[in-house]
Motif scaffolding. Sequence first.
Motif, PDB file in Angstrom:
ATOM      1  N   GLN A 141       0.801  -1.102   0.115  1.00  0.00           N
ATOM      2  CA  GLN A 141      -0.096  -0.177  -0.138  1.00  0.00           C
ATOM      3  C   GLN A 141       0.799   1.327  -0.052  1.00  0.00           C
ATOM      4  O   GLN A 141       0.543   2.087  -0.885  1.00  0.00           O
ATOM      5  CB  GLN A 141      -0.931  -0.074   1.322  1.00  0.00           C
ATOM      6  CG  GLN A 141      -2.117  -0.782   1.064  1.00  0.00           C
ATOM      7  CD  GLN A 141      -3.039  -0.691   2.347  1.00  0.00           C
ATOM      8  OE1 GLN A 141      -2.839  -1.205   3.281  1.00  0.00           O
ATOM      9  NE2 GLN A 141      -3.953   0.161   2.179  1.00  0.00           N
ATOM     10  N   TRP A 142       1.866   1.380   0.815  1.00  0.00           N
ATOM     11  CA  TRP A 142       2.676   2.487   0.958  1.00  0.00           C
ATOM     12  C   TRP A 142       3.383   2.678  -0.372  1.00  0.00           C
ATOM     13  O   TRP A 142       3.678   3.700  -0.784  1.00  0.00           O
ATOM     14  CB  TRP A 142       3.559   2.317   2.004  1.00  0.00           C
ATOM     15  CG  TRP A 142       3.313   2.478   3.676  1.00  0.00           C
ATOM     16  CD1 TRP A 142       2.162   3.409   3.899  1.00  0.00           C
ATOM     17  CD2 TRP A 142       3.638   1.968   4.600  1.00  0.00           C
ATOM     18  NE1 TRP A 142       1.786   3.472   4.963  1.00  0.00           N
ATOM     19  CE2 TRP A 142       2.742   2.422   5.649  1.00  0.00           C
ATOM     20  CE3 TRP A 142       4.624   0.910   5.116  1.00  0.00           C
ATOM     21  CZ2 TRP A 142       2.973   2.231   7.169  1.00  0.00           C
ATOM     22  CZ3 TRP A 142       4.575   0.632   6.420  1.00  0.00           C
ATOM     23  CH2 TRP A 142       3.891   1.381   7.527  1.00  0.00           C
ATOM     24  N   ASN A 183       2.670   1.816  -3.156  1.00  0.00           N
ATOM     25  CA  ASN A 183       1.714   2.101  -4.453  1.00  0.00           C
ATOM     26  C   ASN A 183       1.179   3.647  -4.166  1.00  0.00           C
ATOM     27  O   ASN A 183       0.345   4.137  -4.936  1.00  0.00           O
ATOM     28  CB  ASN A 183       0.509   1.448  -4.196  1.00  0.00           C
ATOM     29  CG  ASN A 183       0.896  -0.112  -4.951  1.00  0.00           C
ATOM     30  OD1 ASN A 183       1.789  -0.065  -5.737  1.00  0.00           O
ATOM     31  ND2 ASN A 183       0.256  -1.082  -4.535  1.00  0.00           N
ATOM     32  N   GLY A 184       1.687   4.393  -3.166  1.00  0.00           N
ATOM     33  CA  GLY A 184       1.217   5.777  -2.831  1.00  0.00           C
ATOM     34  C   GLY A 184      -0.099   5.894  -1.946  1.00  0.00           C
ATOM     35  O   GLY A 184      -0.586   6.941  -1.751  1.00  0.00           O
ATOM     36  N   GLU A 185      -0.280   4.574  -1.395  1.00  0.00           N
ATOM     37  CA  GLU A 185      -1.573   4.719  -0.593  1.00  0.00           C
ATOM     38  C   GLU A 185      -1.262   4.804   0.924  1.00  0.00           C
ATOM     39  O   GLU A 185      -0.289   4.498   1.257  1.00  0.00           O
ATOM     40  CB  GLU A 185      -2.445   3.417  -0.803  1.00  0.00           C
ATOM     41  CG  GLU A 185      -2.721   3.199  -2.426  1.00  0.00           C
ATOM     42  CD  GLU A 185      -3.420   1.633  -2.612  1.00  0.00           C
ATOM     43  OE1 GLU A 185      -3.607   0.815  -1.418  1.00  0.00           O
ATOM     44  OE2 GLU A 185      -3.440   1.477  -3.867  1.00  0.00           O
ATOM     45  N   ASP A 186      -2.163   5.403   1.666  1.00  0.00           N
ATOM     46  CA  ASP A 186      -2.161   5.418   3.226  1.00  0.00           C
ATOM     47  C   ASP A 186      -2.829   3.881   3.561  1.00  0.00           C
ATOM     48  O   ASP A 186      -3.755   3.460   3.087  1.00  0.00           O
ATOM     49  CB  ASP A 186      -2.881   6.583   3.707  1.00  0.00           C
ATOM     50  CG  ASP A 186      -2.507   7.115   4.945  1.00  0.00           C
ATOM     51  OD1 ASP A 186      -1.886   6.333   5.537  1.00  0.00           O
ATOM     52  OD2 ASP A 186      -2.529   8.117   5.212  1.00  0.00           O
ATOM     53  N   CYS A 187      -2.445   3.510   4.698  1.00  0.00           N
ATOM     54  CA  CYS A 187      -2.794   2.294   5.531  1.00  0.00           C
ATOM     55  C   CYS A 187      -3.566   2.875   6.512  1.00  0.00           C
ATOM     56  O   CYS A 187      -3.269   3.060   7.698  1.00  0.00           O
ATOM     57  CB  CYS A 187      -1.445   1.481   6.076  1.00  0.00           C
ATOM     58  SG  CYS A 187      -0.429   0.833   5.130  1.00  0.00           S
ATOM     59  N   GLU A 188      -4.838   3.075   6.009  1.00  0.00           N
ATOM     60  CA  GLU A 188      -5.907   3.507   7.213  1.00  0.00           C
ATOM     61  C   GLU A 188      -6.135   2.714   8.448  1.00  0.00           C
ATOM     62  O   GLU A 188      -6.888   3.082   9.445  1.00  0.00           O
ATOM     63  CB  GLU A 188      -7.180   3.925   6.421  1.00  0.00           C
ATOM     64  CG  GLU A 188      -7.279   4.773   5.065  1.00  0.00           C
ATOM     65  CD  GLU A 188      -8.458   5.074   4.640  1.00  0.00           C
ATOM     66  OE1 GLU A 188      -9.301   4.958   5.182  1.00  0.00           O
ATOM     67  OE2 GLU A 188      -8.290   5.596   3.589  1.00  0.00           O
ATOM     68  N   ALA A 234      -5.284  11.077   0.747  1.00  0.00           N
ATOM     69  CA  ALA A 234      -5.639  10.216  -0.564  1.00  0.00           C
ATOM     70  C   ALA A 234      -4.349   9.654  -1.380  1.00  0.00           C
ATOM     71  O   ALA A 234      -3.236  10.107  -0.963  1.00  0.00           O
ATOM     72  CB  ALA A 234      -6.262  11.442  -1.513  1.00  0.00           C
ATOM     73  N   LYS A 235      -4.652   8.669  -2.059  1.00  0.00           N
ATOM     74  CA  LYS A 235      -3.508   7.947  -3.002  1.00  0.00           C
ATOM     75  C   LYS A 235      -2.804   9.065  -3.542  1.00  0.00           C
ATOM     76  O   LYS A 235      -3.244   9.914  -4.345  1.00  0.00           O
ATOM     77  CB  LYS A 235      -4.023   6.948  -4.083  1.00  0.00           C
ATOM     78  CG  LYS A 235      -3.058   6.386  -4.638  1.00  0.00           C
ATOM     79  CD  LYS A 235      -3.645   5.440  -5.355  1.00  0.00           C
ATOM     80  CE  LYS A 235      -2.767   4.551  -6.396  1.00  0.00           C
ATOM     81  NZ  LYS A 235      -3.368   3.577  -6.923  1.00  0.00           N
ATOM     82  N   LYS A 251       1.775   9.803  -5.073  1.00  0.00           N
ATOM     83  CA  LYS A 251       2.881   8.979  -5.842  1.00  0.00           C
ATOM     84  C   LYS A 251       3.272   7.936  -5.304  1.00  0.00           C
ATOM     85  O   LYS A 251       3.436   7.857  -4.064  1.00  0.00           O
ATOM     86  CB  LYS A 251       3.811  10.072  -6.048  1.00  0.00           C
ATOM     87  CG  LYS A 251       3.554  11.331  -6.912  1.00  0.00           C
ATOM     88  CD  LYS A 251       4.771  12.434  -7.120  1.00  0.00           C
ATOM     89  CE  LYS A 251       4.302  13.491  -7.722  1.00  0.00           C
ATOM     90  NZ  LYS A 251       5.541  14.499  -7.986  1.00  0.00           N
ATOM     91  N   PRO A 252       3.717   6.814  -5.935  1.00  0.00           N
ATOM     92  CA  PRO A 252       4.640   5.698  -5.278  1.00  0.00           C
ATOM     93  C   PRO A 252       5.604   6.311  -4.277  1.00  0.00           C
ATOM     94  O   PRO A 252       6.353   7.234  -4.591  1.00  0.00           O
ATOM     95  CB  PRO A 252       5.184   5.107  -6.820  1.00  0.00           C
ATOM     96  CG  PRO A 252       4.291   5.330  -7.580  1.00  0.00           C
ATOM     97  CD  PRO A 252       3.818   6.952  -7.484  1.00  0.00           C
TER      98      PRO A 252
END
Length: 278
Positions: free
Chosen positions: A227-228, A230-235, A245-246, A248-249
């Motif tokens: 997740q991290w 891919n630029g995503e947060d681990c909610e 929000a999502k 950059k990688p």
Amino acid sequence: MPTDDLFSRASPRSDRIRVGIGGWNYAPWRKNFYPDGLPQRRELEYASRHLRAIEINGTYYGAQKPETYKRWAAETPEGFVFSLKAPRYVTEGKRLAATGKGIHGFVHGGLAEMGDRLGPILWQLPPSRPFDADDLAAFLDLLPRELDGTPLRHVLEVRHRSFVSEAYVALAREHRIPTVYTDSPDYPNLADLTGDFAYARLMRSADDIPTGYAADALDTWTDRARQWSNGEDCEALPHAAAPLAKGKPRDVFVYFISAAKHRNPAAAMALQERVDRG
């Protein structure tokens, strides 16, 4: 031992997610990680071909000589990186704002000898230091952003509960300094993304599990690392502010530290294997 054996388990390199351990000289690892008969002088050479990164704790107790940094780099393969814990004499003083000389002495005291093996520099604040916005802002302004023309990456580990606040997260984001996610029963668990890479220090290895962490826990950390990356947060992890929000990688660094330390190499290799499956 034939030299080729040191490379026999080297895995394909991925620059995005690196999993590692703290240090490489630890006597119990000579029974469950290092091959029998491996000379101690070759332990770094071996470890760096089975792991993607190592966090050096020795620099926390004092800076090393330039020749030492150069030797460490020379013993490791292309694509491998070290994280360095900055000296405690910098972070444990009375005022962070007055640490410019110490910061300069450490960064310019030979780190350039590591070349592209130099990864993040970890500035660990003691549990006794509460959040002081003005003092911390002055400290972050002192951190050099490049060394001999090469960008530097700094990361901050906070250990006082007062840092679990929106004010701290906003300040760290303003200075683009990542915050360590410290997976520990003793320190704040703060997963807010505050910089352009993610850094986790995992401290819950169990003695009775050969891989330190159970299979389902390793699967969960695989998902979080991806997740991290891919630029995503681990909610699902604890936050002091709203998840992002999502974006950059990101590069991701995950280290297995302390707890049942003799299990950490196996834990790191098990997690890296999962991550590498795609």
